[in-house]
Design an enzyme around this catalytic site. Structure first.
Site, PDB file in Angstrom:
ATOM      1  N   TYR A  30       0.828  -1.222   0.000  1.00 45.28           N
ATOM      2  CA  TYR A  30       0.000   0.000   0.000  1.00 45.28           C
ATOM      3  C   TYR A  30       0.855   1.262   0.000  1.00 45.28           C
ATOM      4  O   TYR A  30       0.566   2.218   0.714  1.00 45.28           O
ATOM      5  CB  TYR A  30      -0.945   0.001   1.213  1.00 45.28           C
TER       6      TYR A  30
ATOM      7  N   ASP B 216      22.438  -2.910  24.466  1.00 42.18           N
ATOM      8  CA  ASP B 216      22.333  -1.532  24.987  1.00 42.18           C
ATOM      9  C   ASP B 216      23.397  -1.271  26.044  1.00 42.18           C
ATOM     10  O   ASP B 216      24.199  -0.340  25.938  1.00 42.18           O
ATOM     11  CB  ASP B 216      20.904  -1.213  25.474  1.00 42.18           C
TER      12      ASP B 216
ATOM     13  N   LYS C  79      20.311  -9.473  22.671  1.00 44.85           N
ATOM     14  CA  LYS C  79      19.182  -8.594  22.983  1.00 44.85           C
ATOM     15  C   LYS C  79      17.976  -9.496  23.217  1.00 44.85           C
ATOM     16  O   LYS C  79      16.877  -9.275  22.701  1.00 44.85           O
ATOM     17  CB  LYS C  79      18.935  -7.589  21.847  1.00 44.85           C
TER      18      LYS C  79
ATOM     19  N   ASP D  62      31.630   0.755  14.644  1.00 43.18           N
ATOM     20  CA  ASP D  62      31.862   2.206  14.514  1.00 43.18           C
ATOM     21  C   ASP D  62      32.118   2.810  15.896  1.00 43.18           C
ATOM     22  O   ASP D  62      32.925   3.729  16.042  1.00 43.18           O
ATOM     23  CB  ASP D  62      30.669   2.928  13.874  1.00 43.18           C
TER      24      ASP D  62
ATOM     25  N   ASP E 179      27.825  -4.285  13.313  1.00 43.09           N
ATOM     26  CA  ASP E 179      28.028  -3.079  12.503  1.00 43.09           C
ATOM     27  C   ASP E 179      28.113  -1.851  13.406  1.00 43.09           C
ATOM     28  O   ASP E 179      29.024  -1.027  13.286  1.00 43.09           O
ATOM     29  CB  ASP E 179      26.863  -2.927  11.512  1.00 43.09           C
TER      30      ASP E 179
HETATM   31  C1  IPM Z   1      29.920  -1.461   6.949  1.00 44.90           C
HETATM   32  C2  IPM Z   1      28.851  -0.624   6.306  1.00 44.90           C
HETATM   33  C3  IPM Z   1      27.893  -1.505   5.534  1.00 44.90           C
HETATM   34  C4  IPM Z   1      27.269  -2.508   6.484  1.00 44.90           C
HETATM   35  C5  IPM Z   1      26.795  -0.742   4.803  1.00 44.90           C
HETATM   36  C6  IPM Z   1      27.368   0.318   3.915  1.00 44.90           C
HETATM   37  C7  IPM Z   1      25.844  -1.638   4.076  1.00 44.90           C
HETATM   38  O1  IPM Z   1      28.194   0.154   7.273  1.00 44.90           O
HETATM   39  O2  IPM Z   1      30.634  -2.170   6.236  1.00 44.90           O
HETATM   40  O3  IPM Z   1      30.064  -1.382   8.176  1.00 44.90           O
HETATM   41  O4  IPM Z   1      26.347  -2.178   7.241  1.00 44.90           O
HETATM   42  O5  IPM Z   1      27.728  -3.642   6.491  1.00 44.90           O
HETATM   43 MN    MN Z   2      29.138   0.087   9.229  1.00 50.20          MN
END
Ligand code: IPM
Ligand code: MN
Ligand code: NAD
Length: 355
Positions: A147, A223, A190, A251, A247
């Site tokens: 939809y 978390d 989680k 970071d 992921d």
């Molecule tokens: C990573 C990136 C990728 C992921 C994205 C760009 C799809 O964030 O390699 O960490 O999430 O794997």
């Molecule tokens: Mn990433």
């Protein structure tokens, strides 16, 4: 004449990938000359730019072309102009899956000379490995939208956790933890909020733990694990996580270790039935692309991981040592590390530290 030669697919990709990949290649070529091996680079212009011209991330070619390579060395994929889900599902994610690169290994280490944003922490406190599941989990094509464009529209996305998929990555993490001094493995879960997949993940983790009595284990919900990583980074040695959790943690880890511009990564097919792919954690950084100021160290250390995988362990260690020397000396720093050095200057410093 080189004694050993490796076939390596070179995919710079988009944005700063086109700057840091040539930089890292020059470091690998230099270390190859010193240790008598060479990489036969096969260049692929697969990118968002190519998509803009041809409507395909590979210009209509097949990723099967990568199958005959010994390794894949990739920069970053994704750039404004092509939606991220189109570019990433048009190249990066299919490569990870086609070649069963089910381990995404992302080391996090605070290197001497680099400033951490965490007060009173040093290199001894931040040294852990993230083992991210790389082929299934929350990253799934199963689902759909209904939809569209109406008030009743909806989107459904199905997570997929298989016994084979969970067991193989968890086993890899246990084997890796076994090789470390601390022999400690943490599972990211989680299972309080995600009622089916995460209790399953925990069950498989516990079943596997019984086979590794020499490895100390614990688990945290994602978390509080994120909070612990900031407040107690010294608690962690090896962390195993699902695709999405891994992921995010990968970071966060580099952020506490000084910069995402230093963070290497490897997409591994541990059985070596297929080529593995080596790409840093960071993306194409459109905000700084084209200026020649990206930090090439993440890509260079990713190159060291590739050399290690190819069996050139002495050369890999030499690259890591050269990077450590440059960072410890502190004279050459890119913008992400608070300096003004260019990509080319940083690369030149690493190459001269090799010699
Ligand atoms: C990573 C990136 C990728 C992921 C994205 C760009 C799809 O964030 O390699 O960490 O999430 O794997
Ligand atoms: Mn990433
Ligand atoms: P990003 O990692 O590209 O950038 C995040 C921030 O970190 C930016 O401010 C950037 O300038 C900085 N940064 C990243 N690498 C750096 C380096 N080497 N030196 C100095 N600064 C650096 O993440 P994003 O902005 O979320 O994503 C940009 C694009 O890259 C998107 O299309 C995204 O989907 C894609 N992406 C691709 C990959 C991959 O191919 N493996 C990984 C992550 C993101």
């Amino acid at each position: 004449m080189s004694e050993r030669a490796y076939r390596v697919a070179l995919i710079p990709g988009d944005g700063i990938g086109k700057e840091v990949v040539p930089a890292a290649r020059s470091v690998i070529d230099a270390v190859g000359r010193r240790f008598q091996f060479s990489c036969e680079w096969a260049g692929f212009d697969w990118s968002c730019e190519l998509h803009a011209r041809t409507g395909s991330m590979t210009g209509g070619r097949s990723i099967e072309e990568l199958a005959e390579q010994d390794a894949i060395f990739l920069g970053a994929i994704g750039y404004p102009g092509v939606p991220d889900h189109v570019s990433l599902w048009g190249l990066l994610i299919p490569i990870r899956r086609r070649f069963a690169q089910y381990v995404n290994l992302r080391p996090v280490r605070l290197l001497p000379g680099v400033r951490t944003p965490l007060a009173d922490r040093g290199p001894d406190d931040i040294d852990f490995l993230i083992v991210r599941e790389n082929n299934e989990g929350e990253y799934s094509e199963i689902g759909g939208r209904l939809y569209k464009g109406t008030p009743a529209e909806l989107a459904v996305q199905q997570s997929v956790f298989t016994r084979v998929g969970v067991d193989r990555v968890v086993r890899y993490a246990f084997e890796l933890a076994r090789t470390r001094e601390a022999k400690h493995l943490t599972s990211a879960t989680k299972s309080n909020g995600i009622i089916h997949t995460m209790p399953f993940w925990d069950e498989r983790f516990q079943a596997m733990a019984a086979e590794y009595p020499d490895v100390r284990t614990d688990q945290f919900h994602i978390d509080i694990l994120s909070a612990h990583l900031v407040q107690h980074p010294d608690w962690f040695d090896v962390i195993v996580a699902s695709n999405l959790f891994g992921d995010i943690l990968s970071d966060l880890g580099p952020a506490i270790a000084g910069s995402i511009g230093l963070a290497p990564g490897a997409n591994l097919n541990p059985e070596r039935a297929h080529p593995s792919m080596f790409e840093p954690v960071h993306g194409s950084a459109p905000d700084i692309a084209g200026q020649g100021i990206a930090n090439p160290i993440a890509q260079i250390l990713t190159g060291a991981m590739m050399l290690d995988h190819l069996g050139e362990t002495t050369a890999a260690a030499a690259v890591v040592t050269a990077v450590e020397r440059v960072l410890a000396a502190g004279a050459t720093r890119t913008g992400d590390l608070g300096g003004t050095a260019t990509t080319a200057e940083m690369t030149a410093s690493v190459i001269s530290a090799l010699e």
